[in-house]
Motif scaffolding. Structure first.
Motif, PDB file in Angstrom:
ATOM      1  N   VAL A 252      -1.983  15.536  13.580  1.00  0.00           N
ATOM      2  CA  VAL A 252      -1.550  14.334  12.872  1.00  0.00           C
ATOM      3  C   VAL A 252      -1.791  14.469  11.369  1.00  0.00           C
ATOM      4  CG1 VAL A 252      -1.893  11.845  12.605  1.00  0.00           C
ATOM      5  CG2 VAL A 252      -1.884  12.860  14.891  1.00  0.00           C
ATOM      6  N   LEU A 253      -2.936  15.027  10.983  1.00  0.00           N
ATOM      7  CA  LEU A 253      -3.203  15.255   9.567  1.00  0.00           C
ATOM      8  C   LEU A 253      -2.136  16.152   8.941  1.00  0.00           C
ATOM      9  CD1 LEU A 253      -7.082  15.797   9.537  1.00  0.00           C
ATOM     10  CD2 LEU A 253      -5.840  13.834   8.596  1.00  0.00           C
ATOM     11  N   GLU A 254      -1.792  17.220   9.641  1.00  0.00           N
ATOM     12  CA  GLU A 254      -0.775  18.139   9.128  1.00  0.00           C
ATOM     13  C   GLU A 254       0.562  17.424   8.940  1.00  0.00           C
ATOM     14  OE1 GLU A 254      -0.609  22.136   8.852  1.00  0.00           O
ATOM     15  OE2 GLU A 254      -2.233  21.096   7.839  1.00  0.00           O
ATOM     16  N   ALA A 255       0.961  16.654   9.932  1.00  0.00           N
ATOM     17  CA  ALA A 255       2.260  15.977   9.876  1.00  0.00           C
ATOM     18  C   ALA A 255       2.311  14.941   8.760  1.00  0.00           C
ATOM     19  CB  ALA A 255       2.566  15.325  11.220  1.00  0.00           C
ATOM     20  N   THR A 256       1.284  14.105   8.671  1.00  0.00           N
ATOM     21  CA  THR A 256       1.304  13.034   7.672  1.00  0.00           C
ATOM     22  C   THR A 256       1.150  13.577   6.262  1.00  0.00           C
ATOM     23  OG1 THR A 256      -1.080  12.658   8.018  1.00  0.00           O
ATOM     24  CG2 THR A 256       0.455  11.256   9.237  1.00  0.00           C
ATOM     25  N   ALA A 257       0.442  14.675   6.085  1.00  0.00           N
ATOM     26  CA  ALA A 257       0.267  15.241   4.746  1.00  0.00           C
ATOM     27  C   ALA A 257       1.605  15.534   4.092  1.00  0.00           C
ATOM     28  CB  ALA A 257      -0.575  16.516   4.818  1.00  0.00           C
ATOM     29  N   ARG A 258       2.571  15.965   4.892  1.00  0.00           N
ATOM     30  CA  ARG A 258       3.861  16.391   4.342  1.00  0.00           C
ATOM     31  C   ARG A 258       4.951  15.336   4.452  1.00  0.00           C
ATOM     32  NH1 ARG A 258       1.887  21.308   6.974  1.00  0.00           N
ATOM     33  NH2 ARG A 258       1.262  22.731   5.314  1.00  0.00           N
ATOM     34  N   THR A 259       4.858  14.469   5.455  1.00  0.00           N
ATOM     35  CA  THR A 259       5.944  13.503   5.667  1.00  0.00           C
ATOM     36  C   THR A 259       5.598  12.093   5.211  1.00  0.00           C
ATOM     37  OG1 THR A 259       5.232  12.989   7.930  1.00  0.00           O
ATOM     38  CG2 THR A 259       6.735  14.841   7.651  1.00  0.00           C
ATOM     39  N   GLU A 260       4.334  11.696   5.337  1.00  0.00           N
ATOM     40  CA  GLU A 260       3.889  10.361   4.928  1.00  0.00           C
ATOM     41  C   GLU A 260       2.524  10.505   4.249  1.00  0.00           C
ATOM     42  OE1 GLU A 260       5.427   7.535   5.124  1.00  0.00           O
ATOM     43  OE2 GLU A 260       7.125   8.041   6.414  1.00  0.00           O
ATOM     44  N   PRO A 261       2.478  11.113   3.042  1.00  0.00           N
ATOM     45  CA  PRO A 261       1.181  11.420   2.422  1.00  0.00           C
ATOM     46  C   PRO A 261       0.315  10.202   2.140  1.00  0.00           C
ATOM     47  CG  PRO A 261       2.990  11.791   0.883  1.00  0.00           C
ATOM     48  CD  PRO A 261       3.601  11.609   2.233  1.00  0.00           C
ATOM     49  N   GLY A 262       0.929   9.065   1.834  1.00  0.00           N
ATOM     50  CA  GLY A 262       0.139   7.862   1.622  1.00  0.00           C
ATOM     51  C   GLY A 262      -0.569   7.431   2.893  1.00  0.00           C
ATOM     52  N   THR A 263       0.158   7.470   4.003  1.00  0.00           N
ATOM     53  CA  THR A 263      -0.442   7.159   5.300  1.00  0.00           C
ATOM     54  C   THR A 263      -1.515   8.186   5.643  1.00  0.00           C
ATOM     55  OG1 THR A 263       1.591   6.131   6.093  1.00  0.00           O
ATOM     56  CG2 THR A 263       0.028   6.861   7.767  1.00  0.00           C
ATOM     57  N   GLY A 264      -1.227   9.471   5.388  1.00  0.00           N
ATOM     58  CA  GLY A 264      -2.197  10.519   5.687  1.00  0.00           C
ATOM     59  C   GLY A 264      -3.478  10.369   4.897  1.00  0.00           C
ATOM     60  N   ALA A 265      -3.362  10.031   3.611  1.00  0.00           N
ATOM     61  CA  ALA A 265      -4.548   9.834   2.785  1.00  0.00           C
ATOM     62  C   ALA A 265      -5.366   8.651   3.286  1.00  0.00           C
ATOM     63  CB  ALA A 265      -4.143   9.630   1.329  1.00  0.00           C
ATOM     64  N   ALA A 266      -4.676   7.565   3.627  1.00  0.00           N
ATOM     65  CA  ALA A 266      -5.377   6.390   4.158  1.00  0.00           C
ATOM     66  C   ALA A 266      -6.067   6.722   5.476  1.00  0.00           C
ATOM     67  CB  ALA A 266      -4.392   5.238   4.349  1.00  0.00           C
ATOM     68  N   LEU A 267      -5.415   7.512   6.308  1.00  0.00           N
ATOM     69  CA  LEU A 267      -6.007   7.928   7.579  1.00  0.00           C
ATOM     70  C   LEU A 267      -7.277   8.728   7.346  1.00  0.00           C
ATOM     71  CD1 LEU A 267      -5.664   8.217  10.716  1.00  0.00           C
ATOM     72  CD2 LEU A 267      -4.441  10.353  10.220  1.00  0.00           C
ATOM     73  N   ALA A 268      -7.217   9.684   6.441  1.00  0.00           N
ATOM     74  CA  ALA A 268      -8.379  10.527   6.169  1.00  0.00           C
ATOM     75  C   ALA A 268      -9.524   9.726   5.566  1.00  0.00           C
ATOM     76  CB  ALA A 268      -7.986  11.664   5.229  1.00  0.00           C
ATOM     77  N   MET A 269      -9.194   8.658   4.855  1.00  0.00           N
ATOM     78  CA  MET A 269     -10.233   7.818   4.258  1.00  0.00           C
ATOM     79  C   MET A 269     -10.855   6.866   5.269  1.00  0.00           C
ATOM     80  SD  MET A 269      -8.951   6.886   0.399  1.00  0.00           S
ATOM     81  CE  MET A 269      -7.192   6.775   0.656  1.00  0.00           C
ATOM     82  N   GLY A 270     -10.284   6.801   6.483  1.00  0.00           N
ATOM     83  CA  GLY A 270     -10.876   5.975   7.527  1.00  0.00           C
ATOM     84  C   GLY A 270     -10.255   4.610   7.686  1.00  0.00           C
ATOM     85  N   HIS A 271      -9.096   4.387   7.070  1.00  0.00           N
ATOM     86  CA  HIS A 271      -8.421   3.096   7.211  1.00  0.00           C
ATOM     87  C   HIS A 271      -7.660   3.027   8.539  1.00  0.00           C
ATOM     88  CE1 HIS A 271      -9.673   2.301   3.212  1.00  0.00           C
ATOM     89  NE2 HIS A 271      -8.818   3.144   2.630  1.00  0.00           N
ATOM     90  N   GLY A 272      -7.358   1.849   8.991  1.00  0.00           N
ATOM     91  CA  GLY A 272      -6.740   1.649  10.301  1.00  0.00           C
ATOM     92  C   GLY A 272      -5.236   1.846  10.284  1.00  0.00           C
ATOM     93  N   VAL A 273      -4.813   3.080  10.100  1.00  0.00           N
ATOM     94  CA  VAL A 273      -3.379   3.378  10.040  1.00  0.00           C
ATOM     95  C   VAL A 273      -2.988   4.363  11.139  1.00  0.00           C
ATOM     96  CG1 VAL A 273      -3.159   2.877   7.579  1.00  0.00           C
ATOM     97  CG2 VAL A 273      -3.802   5.190   8.316  1.00  0.00           C
ATOM     98  N   HIS A 274      -3.695   4.301  12.258  1.00  0.00           N
ATOM     99  CA  HIS A 274      -3.467   5.295  13.309  1.00  0.00           C
ATOM    100  C   HIS A 274      -2.062   5.206  13.904  1.00  0.00           C
ATOM    101  CE1 HIS A 274      -7.836   4.612  13.050  1.00  0.00           C
ATOM    102  NE2 HIS A 274      -7.898   5.928  13.219  1.00  0.00           N
ATOM    103  N   GLU A 275      -1.555   4.010  14.106  1.00  0.00           N
ATOM    104  CA  GLU A 275      -0.220   3.881  14.694  1.00  0.00           C
ATOM    105  C   GLU A 275       0.878   4.386  13.763  1.00  0.00           C
ATOM    106  OE1 GLU A 275       0.567   3.389  17.790  1.00  0.00           O
ATOM    107  OE2 GLU A 275      -1.573   3.289  18.207  1.00  0.00           O
ATOM    108  N   PRO A 276       0.882   4.004  12.480  1.00  0.00           N
ATOM    109  CA  PRO A 276       1.873   4.605  11.573  1.00  0.00           C
ATOM    110  C   PRO A 276       1.727   6.126  11.478  1.00  0.00           C
ATOM    111  CG  PRO A 276       0.911   2.652  10.572  1.00  0.00           C
ATOM    112  CD  PRO A 276       0.117   2.930  11.810  1.00  0.00           C
TER     113      PRO A 276
END
Length: 403
Positions: A252-276
């Motif tokens: 998921v980190l790999e996918a979001t880093a390239r396709t939805e970087p804002g979502t990926g950054a929020a995910l890595a920071m621990g925000h509740g964006v697991h579904e997006p």
């Protein structure tokens, strides 16, 4: 390339010192799972310290350079680069070590406690087996805290095996990308696919065996597939985490880093964006597998070329390198972009930069990009973005000359 402006060789000590005195921190990260996990580890440590920060993710060196130069920092601002940047910043990563490991050093040096599951996912994204080498202590920490446990099965992010296996980019089988075909492949194994919470070890083991057989038995599978699939099996499960396994989290980190970087950054920071994040991961996996299904291929000495009409070139290159290519290096060519991936240990940085130099003009612009060409590279992967008028044969020839 304007390498004379490239930031100095990275080290964790200067980064820790800079962050301890920072009034504001700007983290500028490469667009991959390792760098995303790194930014998350640093961001969480800065939150613990009460230091304001911003995380930016840039797909190319020029993207990241522009993000640095567009800001007017205050005197106590600090910019941390994860990935090459043509500007005067403090670099954390280096060519021979995952950025996640360096981030762990920094976080501990400034007195914070890193999230072991995020760290392990970053390491998997960087092609490091959890517990190998320097990562042994973080795996043991996760085990002692009951955050991970090894079990049979496949390393996917979701509890639903059909959803997880169909969209995974950590494996490639005839049914990959198609949930209905995946369900058909898993039916009759004795596991109730609609009740994964009730799975026991035998259920997980049966699914893993069926997946491995289909992966290796595929007519298009490369010899390397038999070894590669082992990395997706016997995962480290994360019973109390939003993602089912460490390997799935990495995907998921790999996918979001390239396709939805804002979502990926929020995910890595621990925000509740697991579904997006999962939605982005599903789309990335679906498109990558569909692109591979309809791809043209060409084989050269040391290079396997995959031509696609539409799809995420970096994901396609990575899957092809590990499951489809008879050669150690893969070049995936799309519309105005290309990606290089290797399953060997050679670092691709010099190769990708040299190709970008040849394809571009003699002089770089003020953001460090070649005219009409931008690039990026990490330990085993590279990315090129160029104008669509460039012929595919020109890209192939430029890469072949430098392998």
């Amino acid at each position: 390339m304007a390498t004379e402006r490239r930031s100095a060789e990275p080290s964790s000590a200067p980064v820790a010192s800079a962050l301890e005195s920072a009034g504001f921190a700007h983290i500028v990260a490469r667009a991959d799972g390792d760098a995303l996990a790194t930014s998350g580890l640093l961001a969480r440590a800065l939150t613990d310290r009460g230091t304001p920060f911003q995380v930016s993710v840039g797909r190319t060196v020029a993207d990241r350079t522009a993000r640095v130069r567009d800001r007017e920092p205050a005197t106590d601002d600090v910019t941390i680069g994860v990935g090459a940047i043509d500007a005067d910043v403090t670099r954390l990563d280096d060519a021979d070590r995952p950025a996640t490991l360096a981030a762990l050093d920094v976080v501990r040096e400034i007195g914070s406690t890193p999230d072991p599951v995020l760290a392990l996912a970053g390491l998997v994204a960087a092609d490091v087996e959890p517990g190998a080498g320097e990562s042994e202590w973080i795996l043991e920490t996760a085990r002692e805290r009951g955050l991970v446990e090894r079990r049979p099965g496949v390393g996917i992010p979701t509890g639903d095996p059909v959803d997880g296996i169909a969209h995974s980019t950590r494996l490639r089988a005839p049914w990959s990308g198609d949930p209905d075909a995946t369900r058909d492949a898993l039916e009759g194994l004795g596991a109730d696919l609609d009740e994964p919470a009730d799975f026991d070890g035998d259920d997980h083991r049966a699914i893993a065996s069926a997946v491995a057989l289909d992966v290796v038995g595929d007519d298009e599978a490369a010899a390397a597939a038999a070894e590669t699939i082992q990395r997706a099996l016997r995962p480290y499960a994360t019973p109390d985490h939003a993602f089912a396994t460490v390997g799935g989290y990495a995907d998921v980190l790999e996918a979001t880093a390239r396709t939805e970087p804002g979502t990926g950054a929020a995910l890595a920071m621990g925000h509740g964006v697991h579904e997006p994040a999962l939605a982005a991961w599903r789309e990335d996996g679906r498109r990558a597998h569909a692109a591979l299904e309809g791809a043209s291929t060409g084989r050269y000495d040391g290079l396997f070329v995959v031509g696609i009409d539409d799809g995420p070139v970096e994901t396609v290159a990575r899957i092809a390198a590990t499951y489809r290519s008879p050669e150690p290096v893969v070049l995936a060519v799309g519309d105005g972009e290309a990606a290089i991936a290797t399953r060997g240990d050679d670092h691709l940085g010099a190769t990708v930069e040299a190709v970008a130099r040849e394809l571009g003009a003699d002089d770089s612009d003020s953001n460090g990009a070649q005219e009409g060409v931008e690039y990026d590279s990490s330990r085993r992967r590279g990315y090129l973005r160029y104008d669509t008028a460039r012929d595919e044969s020109t890209i192939i020839a430029a890469v072949r000359e430098r392998l």
